[in-house]
Design an enzyme around this catalytic site. Structure first.
Site, PDB file in Angstrom:
ATOM      1  N   ILE A 118      57.388  20.322  72.730  1.00  3.38           N
ATOM      2  CA  ILE A 118      56.025  20.694  73.113  1.00  3.38           C
ATOM      3  C   ILE A 118      55.118  19.494  72.932  1.00  3.38           C
ATOM      4  CG2 ILE A 118      54.064  22.186  72.650  1.00  3.38           C
ATOM      5  CD1 ILE A 118      56.021  24.309  71.700  1.00  3.38           C
ATOM      6  N   GLY A 121      53.969  13.053  68.359  1.00  4.19           N
ATOM      7  CA  GLY A 121      52.939  12.033  68.151  1.00  4.19           C
ATOM      8  C   GLY A 121      52.440  12.067  66.737  1.00  4.19           C
ATOM      9  N   ASP A 240      39.891  21.998  59.260  1.00  6.63           N
ATOM     10  CA  ASP A 240      40.163  21.233  60.476  1.00  6.63           C
ATOM     11  C   ASP A 240      40.105  22.142  61.697  1.00  6.63           C
ATOM     12  OD1 ASP A 240      40.597  19.006  61.986  1.00  6.63           O
ATOM     13  OD2 ASP A 240      42.761  18.960  61.688  1.00  6.63           O
TER      14      ASP A 240
END
Lengths: 473, 316
Positions: A118, A121, A240
């Site tokens: 999916i 990084g 976050d």
């Protein structure tokens, strides 16, 4: 400890009495058990002799079970005979039973077949996978481990696992289990098995040709507020919140994900929390000004930013750095004053701040109304309260749920009526994100001496200029 | 509800521990007890709050119910448990601090597990000096065990402690009309002692039951009057479980005394794997895995061949 001279423990008589009582209880149980075994044996014989009466014997046995007191304490050794298996059908207890589940080793990641990546990084590696035994599709998220880190497994990852394990809410992504790589002699590969959700809000917003309808924005915001309210009720700060961390499935359900920054806090919040939390564009002004004691209100600020983004499909405050972010905040929300934010001058980075002198009548207040001309009055009041500079003035998530905005027409859209979007995570790779990354641990940025005095000079000129205004007086 | 409940041991796990281990039960219990005491001592020296140390105790107990006792050095497992809990909690401790504390507790200078009658040992700093290599080795071991513990308990580091519940219950009972400090202290003493119990009370009962049993015991000790009704049912504890826990909590002290008489090693500091292996040999039992046995068989064969050769040589 045990090595002190005189026993701290109570008199031995009492002890002995209890011991005896326990023994008696045990003997009584034993007797009942043997008697039961005997009865069963007899019944078995009876059945052999007279097969026709078998059903009646069964009934008798059930009656007997019903009259026996059930053993309620957890048995500490598994019963090897089947006889006690029927014990559980005793009278229902009026006491509340606390169920905490059990513990045991992790399963292996080999129980899952990988379907497709999916994303990969800075966020780590996430793949879509299928559980072999059930065929259920899940998302596998690999915990990023730095082998050179002599601190061991990353505390953020461990916190994320623990918090997700403790959470159970329809608007919070579910952690099914944690699995490890095949080789268990060294635990190096750790995967979170999360429920698979088709989209994240960020990519939907990027790709949609028309913005969400007002009713859809309301549904999404309600779900977000409901999830955040659950977290805050359970003493969890997400720290976050942003559109790329909000997932949306094809049934219009929003799920809060990525708890890598989250932590438990008490009330009052502990001092010296790290200010390096929340992605820059969603970061509350008190964090930018260096507050180390902050509360649930920082999540509410992020919700405000997300609200704005849902309306325009563009992140609301795209600062290039901390100073620029603050500047954009002040441009949108107005300058902090002793009235609007009484304590802000005491924050570490606020001392070096130079703000333009207050001009009576000048437009230094909130510009939210002008920025969202199509939003209703109630919507503006909600957004304004979420983006209040003073954290104490922001509503709690629970209060937000009761806001007038959600009761006005257009009513929030039923989730099932939500539009569907082309499934991306199914096969396509997600587009690279443009949002800056969440801050990493390290040195906080000092704002240093910042001069914002030129911030509103342009506006003054606008007012003086002889252009026309749409405002009716 | 997660703040009030714990995952509990299954009957199968408890059965396995006692029936499938190579070690006799009393040695298992001795290891368990000494490692828990060591964890408590380390928690004090690391200046951790008792809430953190107690959680480390529970995590350690859970780990040993899933994994065999003899896999790692007991003190290393204790260190890994305390390091892990401190790390995920609000008061992390550096690996360096943890290693210093354990080096001291395991050294001849520490009075940990020395006979209380003998004078305290002389302080010899060289006995707990840790060379850089020794520190690196300890650190690496602790990190490996940390991951192993997490694997064994399925990454569930959550531990609900009964201490705050007990205080809440005491408030509800109006401290049974005694001095608050006195009864609260006694209750907390019972709860902390129960952490050391080889019956693993924290793995078989939920915090509310532990809290009620500790209150019951403390009230008995202080001779205070308890409500006449079945008051424990108000806190969702039934009579049978209460009875079991009351006896279980009371028996730790007597049991520990007797155990320390029976196992002489328990007066010479923390027990090690080597001590246990020696003890097993003394009892004529065999400890270890198949690999070692194989080696033994090989050694035996070599010895016999040597004897044969020697015989033949003397014969000639």
């Amino acid at each position: 400890m045990a090595s002190k001279g005189k026993s701290r423990w109570a008199d031995d008589e009492d002890d002995a009495a209890l011991e005896a009582q326990k023994k008696r209880g045990k003997e009584e149980k034993k007797r009942l058990k043997t008697e039961k075994a005997r009865k069963l044996e007899e019944e078995k014989k009876a059945r052999e002799v007279e097969a026709a009466r078998a059903s009646q014997a069964q009934r008798e046995r059930e009656d007997e079970d019903a009259t026996r007191p059930p053993t309620k304490r957890r048995r500490l050794s598994p019963d090897r005979e089947n006889t006690t298996a029927t014990n559980t059908t005793g009278r229902s207890s009026e006491l509340l039973r606390f169920e905490g589940g059990a513990f045991g080793r992790c399963r292996s990641v080999e129980n899952y077949d990988k379907l497709n990546d999916i994303e990969e990084g800075a966020y780590g590696w996430v793949a879509r996978a299928q559980e072999q035994s059930t065929g259920k599709v899940v998302a596998l998220k690999r915990l990023k481990i730095d082998p050179k880190d002599r601190g061991g497994l990353p505390v953020t990852g461990l916190r994320e696992i623990q918090i997700l394990k403790d959470c159970d809410h329809r608007n919070v992504v579910k952690l099914q289990e944690v699995v490890v790589g095949e080789d268990t002699s060294k635990i190096e590969n750790i995967f979170l098995v999360l429920e698979f959700v088709e989209h994240d809000l960020k990519s939907i917003l990027e790709d949609m040709p028309e913005p969400f309808l007002a009713s859809e924005v309301k549904t999404l915001l309600l779900q977000l507020a409901s999830g955040v309210s659950y977290l805050h009720d359970n003493w969890i700060l997400h720290r976050d919140l942003k559109t790329s961390n909000l997932l949306l499935n094809n049934r219009g359900q929003l799920k809060i994900a990525d708890f890598g920054m989250a932590r438990y806090v008490g009330d009052p919040p502990p001092p010296k929390l790290t200010q390096l939390v929340v992605t820059l564009w969603y970061r509350a002004p008190e964090l930018l000004l260096g507050a180390t004691r902050y509360s649930q209100a920082i999540d509410m600020w992020s919700i405000g930013c997300i609200f704005g983004e849902l309306l325009t499909r563009e992140p609301l405050l795209q600062g290039k750095n901390e100073v620029d972010e603050l500047q954009q905040i002040f441009e949108l929300c107005g300058l902090p004053t002793e009235e609007t934010w009484p304590s802000f001058r005491r924050l570490p980075n606020a001392r070096a701040l130079r703000l333009p002198a207050k001009v009576p009548g000048a437009a230094t207040g909130s510009a939210v109304r002008a920025r969202f001309p199509l939003l209703t009055g109630a919507g503006v009041s909600l957004l304004n309260s979420l983006l209040a500079l003073d954290p104490d003035k922001r509503p709690a998530a629970r209060e937000m749920l009761a806001h007038e905005y959600f009761r006005q027409d257009p009513k929030p859209k039923v989730e099932a009526m939500f539009p569907t979007f082309p499934s991306k995570a199914g096969q396509e790779r997600r587009r690279k994100r443009q949002t800056p990354l969440a801050p990493v641990r390290g040195q906080a940025v000092e704002l240093g001496s910042v001069d914002f005095s030129g911030l509103f000079t342009g506006r003054d000129k606008e007012e003086r200029g002889g252009g026309f205004s749409l405002r009716m007086v | 509800m997660a703040h009030m409940t714990n995952p509990l041991a299954t009957p199968d796990q408890l059965y396995r521990r006692h029936s499938f281990s190579a070690l006799p039960t009393e040695l298992q219990d001795a290891i368990f007890f000494s490692a828990q005491c060591l964890t408590q001592a380390a928690g004090i020296l690391l200046q951790l709050p008792q809430s953190a140390t107690a959680q480390a105790n529970v995590i350690l107990a859970r780990y040993w119910l899933v994994e065999p006792l003899m896999t790692y050095e007991f003190s290393d497992v204790s260190a890994a448990a305390i390091y892990l809990i401190a790390k995920v909690g609000p008061s992390p401790r550096s690996p360096r601090d943890v290693s210093n504390v354990y080096a001291y507790l395991l050294s001849t200078s520490s009075s940990f597990f020395r006979s209380p009658s003998s004078p305290p040992p002389a302080n010899d700093p060289s006995s707990y000096y840790l060379s850089d290599t020794a520190y690196q080795a300890f650190h690496t071991r602790v990190l490996a065990i940390e991951a192993r513990i997490l694997y064994a308990i399925n990454f569930d580091t959550h531990v609900a402690l009964p201490h705050p519940l007990a205080i809440t219950y005491l408030q509800a009972l109006e401290f049974l009309n005694t001095r608050k400090e006195k009864i609260s202290r006694r209750v907390v003493e019972y709860l902390n002692t129960a952490l050391l119990s080889p019956q693993m009370l924290y793995l078989t009962s939920q915090p509310n039951s532990l809290a009620v049993a500790a209150i019951y015991n403390a009230a008995k000790d202080l001779g205070t009057k308890m409500p006449e009704c079945e008051w424990w049912e108000v806190f969702d504890v039934d009579r049978e479980e209460l009875g079991f826990l009351v006896v279980g909590m009371r028996s730790v002290d007597g049991w520990a005394r007797k155990m320390r008489e029976d196992v002489p090693k328990m007066k010479e500091g923390m027990v090690t794997r080597k001590d246990i292996e020696g003890e097993m040999e003394n009892r004529g039992l065999h400890v270890g895995n198949g690999h070692e046995e194989e080696l033994d068989a090989e050694a035996e064969l070599a010895r016999r061949m040597d004897e044969k050769v020697a015989e033949m040589e003397t014969g000639v």
